[in-house]
Design an enzyme around this catalytic site. Sequence first.
Site, mmCIF file in Angstrom:
data_model
loop_
_atom_site.group_PDB
_atom_site.id
_atom_site.type_symbol
_atom_site.label_atom_id
_atom_site.label_comp_id
_atom_site.label_asym_id
_atom_site.label_seq_id
_atom_site.Cartn_x
_atom_site.Cartn_y
_atom_site.Cartn_z
ATOM 1 N N ASP A 192 0.861 -1.185 0.000
ATOM 2 C CA ASP A 192 0.000 0.000 0.000
ATOM 3 C C ASP A 192 0.897 1.234 0.000
ATOM 4 O O ASP A 192 2.129 1.105 -0.027
ATOM 5 C CB ASP A 192 -0.979 -0.011 1.189
ATOM 6 C CG ASP A 192 -2.334 0.569 0.784
ATOM 7 O OD1 ASP A 192 -2.358 1.717 0.306
ATOM 8 O OD2 ASP A 192 -3.364 -0.134 0.921
ATOM 9 N N HIS A 267 -2.860 3.006 -4.881
ATOM 10 C CA HIS A 267 -2.377 2.654 -3.543
ATOM 11 C C HIS A 267 -0.932 2.163 -3.580
ATOM 12 O O HIS A 267 -0.568 1.236 -2.862
ATOM 13 C CB HIS A 267 -3.260 1.571 -2.905
ATOM 14 C CG HIS A 267 -4.486 2.110 -2.231
ATOM 15 N ND1 HIS A 267 -4.462 2.725 -1.000
ATOM 16 C CD2 HIS A 267 -5.788 2.129 -2.617
ATOM 17 C CE1 HIS A 267 -5.686 3.095 -0.657
ATOM 18 N NE2 HIS A 267 -6.510 2.749 -1.623
ATOM 19 N N GLU A 333 -10.015 2.003 -5.182
ATOM 20 C CA GLU A 333 -9.819 3.441 -4.914
ATOM 21 C C GLU A 333 -8.739 4.099 -5.770
ATOM 22 O O GLU A 333 -7.855 4.763 -5.257
ATOM 23 C CB GLU A 333 -9.458 3.639 -3.437
ATOM 24 C CG GLU A 333 -10.550 3.218 -2.491
ATOM 25 C CD GLU A 333 -10.197 3.467 -1.030
ATOM 26 O OE1 GLU A 333 -11.091 3.908 -0.302
ATOM 27 O OE2 GLU A 333 -9.056 3.227 -0.621
#
Length: 767
Positions: A192, A267, A333
Amino acid sequence: MPLKIVKFLLLLVCPLTMFAQQVSIIPQPVELKLNEGNFSIDNNTSVQFNASQAALKPAVDFFLNAVNDISGITLQQNKPTAKKVEFVLAAQTAFKPEAYSLTVTPSLIQIKASSYAGIFYGIQSVLQTLPQVRTNAALQVPCMQIMDEPRFKWRGMHLDVSRHFFSADVVKQYINLMSMYKMNTFHWHLVDDQGWRIEIKKYPRLTSTGAWRVDQNDKVWGSRPQAQPGEAATYGGYYTQEQVKEIIAYAKTRNVTVVPEIEMPGHVASAIAAYPHLSCTQQPQLSLTGGNYNNMSSNYCAGNEEVFSFLQDVLTEVIALFPSTYIHIGGDEVDKGPWKKCERCQARMKKEGLKNEEELQSYFIKRMEKFIVSKKRKMIGWDEILEGGLAPEATVMSWRGEAGGIEAAKMNHDVVMTPGSPCYFDHYQAGPEGEPLAIGGFNTVKKVYDYEPIPKELNAEQHKYVLGAQGNVWTEYISTAEHLEYMVLPRMLALAETVWSPAAAKDWNSFSKRLQFHFKAFDAKGLHYSPGNFTVDIKPAAKNGKLEVALLSEVPTASILYTTDGTVPTISSRLYTKPIPVESTQTLRAVTMQNGKIMNLQPVDQRFVMHQAVGANVQYVHQPSRSYMADGVNSLTDGVRGKSAVNKFWHGFSKNNLVATVDLGAEKNISSITLGCLQHYRDWIFLPTAVRFEISVDGKIFTEAATVQNNISVNETALTIKDFTAKFAAANARYVRVTAFTLEACPKGHPGEGKPAWTFADELIVE
Ligand code: TNX
């Protein structure tokens, strides 16, 4: 019913109820029949197994060690003794995968299965009947007969090791805990923005640079400043490939498959910190220090061929390490903004005939799927991979509610259900009051227990696409092993029963009772857990214009005690029996009690305020957000004050001012109006810049009573509830209009800088 039949039925259920308190196995086995007597495990007990079945050996060793750890007893192996613990690997067809039978008589414990998994689960069921505290005595296993098999094949727990790094030992402990409750899939979130955690030999900078960040642990996650060039990145860590292999082997002994997640295309600020040429801007940067994304690249460039060869190289090493069928590629996302501004991304879209950036993401994921499939593996990703077109063979992990899972299953794709509510174990389970700081939300153990992984929207034919469910543990706010345990226990046990036991066999009261045994086990083992379901849910309800409060507890065996004078409830406080009428301004405080002991982390309290507008109708110019409707449109006049939980009793507005008109029903003499508002910096909620109060007798012509300015800084990060109050010379009015001026945008330096701020209000108090 004729007496004879009643007697017959009693006979049938008696053996069960007579012995039921003796075992507290979680998850509840499919069939469990307790009999009289015990098998006593002592030094004369021998473990019997077919030594030529080498596959059984790890299970045998596991059992020998477990017994030794509890009691110091060293079991014999394949000795002709009178008392045997027998492991029988039966023909493939005799049992379903992971199924087992367990027979306990005074002279024999026999576990039978067609697979290693089944044998291992039989052992786990036996271990759950033993004392959980170290003893020197022989171990008594109650005589019983179990037939057991799981309802779902994906019984998952996820762990984010990027936001905070957890050592290999902590990861093993996590896997061990999972396996005690027959959870079989460990989703390891290795990549991440805040850290790349797996050694990749071909790209050493992924860990030498990407695994480390500038230490900002003294600041709240969302408001950490960006690391500056030259600052030392000292906080982090990673797993070597040797450690990864060790963890996979450790998990295999416990029938846990480790599914690695290598996030893409978003990410990945940490990967870009290591190799800046992989982003659209190609600018150097450091890994993210927290949740502040300003001026950072967090996506790979989808127009750069090198990105794809890089990722194929990475996945080649990952696939060589992990035997798992599934490879998780994230996909969640992705901020498409940078792709819109990137020449290479735009050129790719043109060349491939892609209409928008969603299709570009889909192109990216499909390409990676092709590669993964060519390696004989399956790709799984978060539900955003549906956007712009789902890859042909992808499995979808549904996290933004169940919609993604439903959509994918209807397209005949496999899905794993992990909806935020209730599968996010980074959310509060009892608080916020009394609990360690968490990201937000509220998922109690009962909410998890009541979860049904197969959505109603699917027809019988589509049920098979739901592989199972998973608890997700994101670690922005979790940095220690103790806190991690606390977030997982006891919710994981509730999920374990949800994914293992037949839906019809689930019974909250029974689970609650069995859970008490496991709490004792956690105490004995020094495991941290939340006794959180000993909280009280305070449910106000307006009935015929009167306010009443119901007090509810999830624990069937607990009673509720309360006070209304603001004092802390004790065991001699009033016992709750029926809804309490609220007739005056007061604070109600409540606790649960079990066996004469108060169980709450902290009493739950709720403020009520009685005033001239309680029960009045509210008309809004702009409706409150659907996500923050509190208890309905008239929440501003319900007499219930908001608390620190943002999803309770607050109306939320974004982009617009709050403009509400309240009809008092008749002209009243008033001299004070208050609007309660909230600032919660972390959640993008800010106090209004000012609040204007106006009054009117006819609802047409309004006169301003006062405008109250905000005097609290937009940079105040502590949760702040502020009452904006206007006091004025008494006047007659039937209508009150309030305008709260929403802060134009999140302030400078805030993670949402320049984006719309929220205004939250709980009550309009007219006196
Ligand atoms: C959303 S769930 C995320 C994570 C955060 C989490 C916090 C998902 C696929 N993405 O990156 O850590 O919320 O609850």
